[in-house]
Scaffold this active site. Structure first.
Site, mmCIF file in Angstrom:
data_model
loop_
_atom_site.group_PDB
_atom_site.id
_atom_site.type_symbol
_atom_site.label_atom_id
_atom_site.label_comp_id
_atom_site.label_asym_id
_atom_site.label_seq_id
_atom_site.Cartn_x
_atom_site.Cartn_y
_atom_site.Cartn_z
ATOM 1 N N PRO A 90 41.398 41.205 45.686
ATOM 2 C CA PRO A 90 40.535 41.154 46.862
ATOM 3 C C PRO A 90 39.198 40.477 46.576
ATOM 4 O O PRO A 90 38.513 40.844 45.622
ATOM 5 C CB PRO A 90 40.319 42.632 47.177
ATOM 6 C CG PRO A 90 40.457 43.319 45.861
ATOM 7 C CD PRO A 90 41.444 42.528 45.070
ATOM 8 N N ASP A 112 37.434 43.416 49.001
ATOM 9 C CA ASP A 112 36.712 44.296 48.100
ATOM 10 C C ASP A 112 35.366 44.572 48.763
ATOM 11 O O ASP A 112 34.611 43.645 49.052
ATOM 12 C CB ASP A 112 36.515 43.571 46.764
ATOM 13 C CG ASP A 112 36.004 44.491 45.692
ATOM 14 O OD1 ASP A 112 36.065 45.718 45.886
ATOM 15 O OD2 ASP A 112 35.541 43.994 44.660
ATOM 16 N N TRP A 155 35.610 48.816 40.038
ATOM 17 C CA TRP A 155 36.818 48.228 39.436
ATOM 18 C C TRP A 155 38.012 49.157 39.571
ATOM 19 O O TRP A 155 39.147 48.724 39.508
ATOM 20 C CB TRP A 155 36.568 47.883 37.968
ATOM 21 C CG TRP A 155 35.668 46.704 37.850
ATOM 22 C CD1 TRP A 155 34.388 46.678 37.419
ATOM 23 C CD2 TRP A 155 35.990 45.358 38.192
ATOM 24 N NE1 TRP A 155 33.885 45.407 37.472
ATOM 25 C CE2 TRP A 155 34.849 44.587 37.942
ATOM 26 C CE3 TRP A 155 37.140 44.741 38.705
ATOM 27 C CZ2 TRP A 155 34.816 43.207 38.171
ATOM 28 C CZ3 TRP A 155 37.100 43.372 38.933
ATOM 29 C CH2 TRP A 155 35.948 42.621 38.673
ATOM 30 N N GLN A 200 38.163 37.656 35.142
ATOM 31 C CA GLN A 200 38.763 38.932 35.546
ATOM 32 C C GLN A 200 39.543 39.586 34.411
ATOM 33 O O GLN A 200 40.118 40.654 34.594
ATOM 34 C CB GLN A 200 39.712 38.716 36.726
ATOM 35 C CG GLN A 200 39.015 38.267 37.980
ATOM 36 C CD GLN A 200 38.074 39.322 38.507
ATOM 37 O OE1 GLN A 200 38.217 40.501 38.216
ATOM 38 N NE2 GLN A 200 37.078 38.898 39.263
ATOM 39 N N TRP A 203 39.666 42.852 36.711
ATOM 40 C CA TRP A 203 40.836 43.255 37.478
ATOM 41 C C TRP A 203 42.097 43.334 36.628
ATOM 42 O O TRP A 203 42.890 44.259 36.755
ATOM 43 C CB TRP A 203 41.021 42.278 38.638
ATOM 44 C CG TRP A 203 41.930 42.769 39.706
ATOM 45 C CD1 TRP A 203 41.874 43.973 40.339
ATOM 46 C CD2 TRP A 203 43.029 42.058 40.265
ATOM 47 N NE1 TRP A 203 42.878 44.055 41.273
ATOM 48 C CE2 TRP A 203 43.601 42.896 41.257
ATOM 49 C CE3 TRP A 203 43.586 40.793 40.050
ATOM 50 C CZ2 TRP A 203 44.698 42.508 42.009
ATOM 51 C CZ3 TRP A 203 44.677 40.399 40.811
ATOM 52 C CH2 TRP A 203 45.229 41.255 41.774
ATOM 53 N N LYS A 210 27.833 24.664 34.603
ATOM 54 C CA LYS A 210 28.273 25.704 35.520
ATOM 55 C C LYS A 210 27.637 25.445 36.889
ATOM 56 O O LYS A 210 26.493 25.048 36.979
ATOM 57 C CB LYS A 210 27.822 27.045 34.974
ATOM 58 C CG LYS A 210 28.553 28.228 35.568
ATOM 59 C CD LYS A 210 28.103 29.506 34.921
ATOM 60 C CE LYS A 210 28.727 30.696 35.615
ATOM 61 N NZ LYS A 210 28.359 31.951 34.980
ATOM 62 N N LYS A 228 23.715 28.019 42.443
ATOM 63 C CA LYS A 228 22.841 27.671 43.564
ATOM 64 C C LYS A 228 21.517 27.144 43.058
ATOM 65 O O LYS A 228 20.925 26.228 43.621
ATOM 66 C CB LYS A 228 22.599 28.905 44.425
ATOM 67 C CG LYS A 228 23.750 29.163 45.374
ATOM 68 C CD LYS A 228 23.388 30.211 46.425
ATOM 69 C CE LYS A 228 24.627 30.646 47.183
ATOM 70 N NZ LYS A 228 24.803 32.088 47.204
#
Length: 1127
Positions: free
Chosen positions: A49, A88, A589, A634, A638, A671, A674
């Site tokens: 999610p 999520d 998590w 993740q 996850w 990377k 913003k």
RNA sequence: AGAUCCGUAGCUCAGCCUGGUUAGAGCACUACACUGAUAAUGUAGGGGUCAGCAGUUCAAAUCUGCUCGGGUCUACCA
């Protein structure tokens, strides 16, 4: 009239996608792709999610493209692939976002704003960008069920989490304990690692650091130290362990000293620089230089001058850290509050752990279990107990003499604050317990809200005992198919090996509450596993404790399982005491790790029957997942929590295959952030270049798990190269198929009756299907995509279509032409299906364009039909090989032409190809016509050995020979290098050749060498691999004339085009002032007329109204007009 | 600091698992060709100490170790 294939002005991917998207929506294509497979074997996919409180980025596109293509592929393989979406919705980012928006801090919660209001804000913020996400999902062609997603804040979701927690609780895997966490005494709250990673939290500060001396207890274990000390005449009798700290305030809480097992330590005789008493100290050898000067080694101890700088020293013994294990020392700062009994363990010992380094300090680490995670861990391992002599406000507790009540740092901004660390250091100095005290500058974390230094502090927390099943988790992990493999074995494997218990507790507001109620003294507790159970307990509590309690919950059903409501619930213990909820929320998590179960929710009937897996259908068919995919970040998120819960709850893996994709970086490898302003907006990218081009680029440019340098130029290239070529091929097909009315109505011509080139492209196509299928099955979409790319470009467009062009526009609607149409149609349609998982829009468009005319498939979407299956009977490797020969031969001839500057339009007489074995001649023979027409040459002559023209070259076959002769390889290679033509023919004739290497005989076998033709004396040759080609570059007058005729055809075609004639228009041609060219034109008039569709070709002496052109640098006048029959 | 991935042409990447002697594609660049797929296409050319060092081996881009550079994750520790 028969339906026509759609033709287009130019390729416009975004408009194709808009059209297809509209079609999908209209026809419910996604839903249908699932329902069509009702009853088929399921392929289970879990959607990780996303959190919809932020905008989606381009990196979401890659992982979703990956998920989508696997699901589409499996659907086309005949599986039913349900894809339930999810959101999520809990967690810190959401809280922080809300606080920023409201301009409040955590302290304001409960004061300026109620918890109820705060959580309401969070609930609203959670799906703030849901529209954007849904929009991206649609636009990028990600098929996932958005109508019925699981949402982690739903009561039914939380209820399932509770059930899972209760199952763990019942298994004894849930326990409360302390853990060492960053803690801000100034703010009175623990900090998460996320908060510690806020910019500016780490600051360079100057702290008082001390090297303290811990006196070794003399006993059997430490005898080796004391004996060494006593051997040295005049040395002090006492042995001290030196340990450095930048936080002297932790010294009263010291319970151990940790050393590295393999670090070299020394026992040094010297003097205490402050008390000037003779001492023997232990420290790491590598750090001697920090405290002792080389020039004073073995100095005169008798002449030691306390006032001088010279500190004599000498090494008395050297040993590994391992030798120090379990040695005991006297407590440094004993007080009533920190006795060994109060520690609860067996303290004041030397411990071994691998976190010790020789970078700083002494190589012996002062260990206070309460104030460092490492300390706590090693302390626990050795059972040295724990002492927390600082309270939550940051001041020393009672029972520490002069230090009690003092703040360890200036947390209260006291103007007259005296640094307790200095006082402790002074005390040590006086007591002959300090070796060095100095200011030390280092980077130390500070609370991002109060700007005060953080300290590491033991806080109560609830844990899941993951370590209890560590071995099982490692074992289960070995059955998981990781892509790439290294992530599973390395990153994830190591992570499992070093696993610690899972700290579930979070002191927050917006999240899943821990369903544990406790009595005030903690002696009785209850873990609740469902809403029904909670209600029952509430009723019970009301009966026992009186009706006023829980008055909000007298009705059935709790509206919201979040704070603050659950906190108002008071339950009753077995012994009749009130129980309150443990105030923690759980780690988000856990929310996502439990999604395999919670996405379906609890089935009340199964629950009542006490089933082991009381989840709603279709959980039974949906556990474990066949496939999941997310970013590598993740791995410990996850992927870990899914795995842990699968193992903990059901002793099973939660997923069988996991693909972890890499990061998306900007074009320079940075990377995207913003802050740097280098983020790529997925919406505008898709809008501009199309989702398919973006997907194709993301998938084919680099393996999903490699980090990808995202460059829009790359998408443009993909657009032009792959899509442009495929589109052109289709457009070409449509153009002529429409002219001829080809709709695949004829029975398919048996492949073996089709021309060689058709058989070839179909063979290649089947090989492609086989390879692509294998690649997708192996979760290697990059390989699959590149294979398709290469086929479309190199084989189909660049060779098949180019060579077959004439077949499509020349002549009648014959068997040959039908064969060409059928073959090209099959290729296009197969490509559409092969590429469909990656390019869902374009493939469906292409498939639809083709199928709507022929109706070959009853299903109207490429995503509903089955994936192509390779027809092995059509694969002819020999054919593919000889076509490769034809391509190579053509390329060689063109390269020769280029060298002598003879253009392809100029016909040449012959090429020579030396053939060393008959098989090669047979192969080339079969593609001779292709080569000849491609390079515009009249004939091929084969040179065989017998002709004696060929000069041969011999080379060892290293691979074959190397295995046999090994170290003699160099000598053998040299011997072969000396072969002359006679030697080579002898070897060829007899199949073997006797050599003498290092005066030992060695029989060389024919298969151990490679013999190629090197040269044809007197000819210009070019070669590639075993293939050598020579070109006869003589342009005879006849050839020149033909060349002139061809050149003229070329000019007239151009004129036709400039004049805007239709393809089928017939014309009249007159030529004048032709001079030396006249003969050419007259001789080749029939050819010219046929080529340019001329009814008449007149060569006249003088032409008035013609156009002046040049043919091979000769001027000529030409007049062209449409033939009356065409007008 | 530890773990892990990556480093091959100006750029994006194959090849590495399973070592074999001339290291390949595409893009870009240059030149040429083709012209009934044409805002398309083809051919050729230049361009590489396979990050560096050391080792194993008859043989290393390929296997091993170390170093350097970059990314990510986990830590932040006396």
């Amino acid at each position: 009239m028969a339906a026509k294939y759609r033709e287009f002005q130019q390729l416009n991917l975004p408009s194709i996608e808009a059209e297809i998207l509209e079609k999908w929506n209209r026809e419910q294509a996604f839903e249908k792709s699932v329902s069509l497979r009702e009853g088929a074997a399921p392929f289970v996919f879990y959607e990780g999610p996303p959190s919809a409180n932020g905008m989606p980025g381009i990196h979401h596109v890659i992982s979703r493209a990956l998920k989508d293509l696997v699901c589409r592929y499996k659907t086309m393989q005949g599986f039913q692939v349900k894809r339930k979406g999810g959101w999520d919705t809990h967690g810190l980012p959401i809280e922080l976002g809300v606080e920023k928006e409201l301009g409040i801090t955590k302290e304001d919660i409960g004061k300026k704003i109620t918890v109820e209001e705060y959580n309401q804000k969070c609930r609203e913020a959670v799906l703030r960008f849901k529209d954007k996400w849904d929009n991206l999902t649609q636009k990028m062609g990600y098929w996932v069920d958005l109508n019925d997603p699981y949402i982690t804040f739903d009561n039914s979701y939380i209820e399932t989490l509770w059930w899972c927690l209760q199952r763990l609780y019942k298994k004894g895997l849930l326990y409360k304990s302390v853990s060492i966490q960053p803690y801000s005494p100034a703010a009175g709250t623990g900090l998460s690692s996320h908060e510690l990673n806020q910019p500016g939290t780490y600051k360079d500060v100057k702290d008082t650091s001390a090297v303290a001396m811990f006196k070794a207890v003399r006993n059997a274990e430490s005898a080796f130290l004391y004996n060494a000390a006593e051997k040295a005449e005049g040395a002090g009798a006492e042995v001290y362990f030196m340990a450095w700290t930048t936080t002297p305030w932790t010294l009263p809480s010291n319970l151990g000293l940790t050393v590295g097992a393999n670090i070299d330590y020394v026992l040094v005789r010297t003097f205490n620089p402050y008390t000037h008493l003779p001492v023997n100290v232990v420290l790491a050898k590598a750090l001697l230089h920090k405290y002792f000067k080389p020039e004073h080694e073995n100095g005169d101890f008798a002449a030691y001058d306390p006032a001088g700088k010279a500190l004599p020293w000498s090494i008395l013994a050297e040993f590994k850290g391992k030798a120090l294990e379990h040695l005991r020392y006297e407590q440094l700062l004993p007080y009533p509050a920190n006795t060994a009994e109060k520690s609860g363990g067996d303290p004041f010992r030397l411990l071994i752990d691998n976190f010790v380094t020789t970078e700083d300090g002494t190589g012996i680490v002062h260990t206070a279990p309460a104030f460092g995670a490492d300390d706590y861990k090693v302390g626990k391992k050795y059972g040295i107990g724990i002492l927390t002599l600082v309270d939550r406000e940051g001041k020393f507790v009672d029972g520490l003499g002069e230090f009690s009540g003092r703040y360890v740092k200036n947390y209260k901004d006291q103007p007259d604050y005296v640094d307790v660390n200095v006082d402790i250091s002074v005390k040590l100095k006086k007591e002959n317990r300090a070796f060095k005290v100095e200011k030390y500058e280092h980077s130390y974390p500070h609370c991002w809200r109060t700007d005060k230094p953080v300290l590491y502090y033991p806080l109560d927390a609830w844990f899941i005992k993951t370590t209890a099943i560590k071995d099982r988790m490692v074992e289960l992990n070995k059955t998981i198919n990781w892509k790439p493999k290294a992530t599973g074995e390395g990153r994830f494997g190591n992570w499992l090996e070093n696993m610690v218990d899972w700290n579930l507790s979070r002191s927050r507001f917006w999240g899943t509450p821990l369903p544990i109620w406790r009595t005030e003294d903690g002696s009785e507790e209850k873990c609740i596993g469902s809403i029904a159970e909670l209600n029952a307990e509430i009723r019970k509590a009301n009966e026992v404790l009186g009706g006023d309690i829980n008055h909000h919950y007298l009705h059935d059903g709790i509206l919201d399982l979040h704070k603050p409501y659950v906190d108002e619930v008071v339950l009753v213990s077995e012994s009749g005491k009130p129980m309150r909820r443990e105030p923690d929320l759980i780690d988000v998590w856990f929310d996502s790790g439990a999604m395999p179960y919670a996405q379906w929710g609890l089935d009340q009937e199964k629950l009542e029957r006490g089933e082991d897996r009381p989840f709603k259908a279709p959980f039974g068919q949906n556990f474990p997942a066949d496939f999941i995919a997310e970013g590598v970040d993740q791995t410990r998120g996850w992927f870990y929590t899914l795995h842990a819960l699968g193992a903990l709850l059901y002793d099973n893996v939660a997923y069988k295959t996991v693909v972890s994709n890499g990061l998306v970086l900007d074009r320079n490898g940075n990377k995207m952030s913003k802050r740097l302003g280098n983020v790529v907006d997925p919406f505008s990218t898709i809008e501009k270049f199309g989702a398919d081009a973006t997907r194709w680029y993301l998938i084919t440019n680099a393996s999903p798990w490699d980090s990808l340098k995202f460059d829009l130029e790359g998408i443009k290239e993909v657009q032009r190269k792959f899509f442009g070529t495929l589109y052109n091929t289709y457009q070409f097909f449509a153009l002529y198929a429409n002219v001829d009315g080809f709709a695949f109505r004829e029975a398919p011509i048996p492949v073996q009756e089709r021309p060689e080139i058709d058989q070839w492209i179909l063979s290649s196509l089947q090989s492609l299907v086989k390879e692509v299928t294998a690649a997708f099955d192996d979760y290697e979409p990059t390989t699959a995509g590149r294979l398709i790319d290469e086929f479309v470009d190199e084989q189909l467009s660049n060779w098949y279509v180019r060579l077959c062009r004439r077949r499509f526009w020349k002549g009648e609607y014959s068997t040959d032409k039908i064969s060409a149409y059928q073959t090209l149609y099959t290729c296009l349609e197969t490509i559409a299906r092969l590429a469909a998982p990656v390019t869902p829009f374009f493939s469906d468009w292409l498939f639809g364009n083709l199928n709507s005319v022929t109706g070959k498939h009853a299903l109207e979407s490429v995503h509903h039909v089955l994936y192509p299956k390779a027809d092995e009977s059509l694969i002819d490797k020999g054919l593919e090989e000889r076509m490769q020969l034809a391509q190579d031969a053509s390329s060689l001839v063109l390269s020769l032409r280029k060298k002598v500057n003879i253009k392809v339009r100029q016909p040449l007489q012959r090429i020579l190809i030396p053939v060393l074995d008959p098989a090669m001649k047979t192969q080339i023979d079969k593609v001779e016509d292709l080569i000849l027409s491609e390079v515009n040459v009249k004939e091929i002559q084969y040179l065989t050995d017998a002709d004696g023209f060929i000069k041969k070259k011999i080379r060892p076959n290293f691979q074959a020979l190397g295995k046999r002769v090994g170290s003699k390889m160099k000598a053998v290679s040299a011997a072969i290098g000396n072969f002359n033509q006679a030697d080579i023919s002898q070897l060829e004739k007899e199949g073997s050749y006797s050599l003498e290497i290092d005066s030992e005989p060695l029989i060389l076998q024919i298969h151990e060498v490679e013999i190629t033709s090197e040269d044809i004396p007197g000819w210009m040759v070019s070669s590639k691999g075993a293939l050598t080609v020579a070109l006869d570059v003589t342009v005879s007058p006849e050839l020149e004339q033909e060349g002139n005729a061809r050149e003229l055809v070329n000019r007239i075609q151009k004129i036709r085009k400039d004049n805007g004639y239709e393809l089928t228009d017939r014309i009249l041609v007159r030529l004048g002032q032709a001079g030396p060219l006249e003969a050419s034109f007259r001789q080749f008039a029939p050819y010219i007329k046929a080529e340019v569709l001329a009814d008449e070709l007149e060569v006249v002496d003088s032409l008035q109204d013609g156009m002046a052109i040049e043919v091979n640098d000769q001027p000529v006048t030409v007049w062209v007009d449409r033939s009356p029959q065409s007008q």
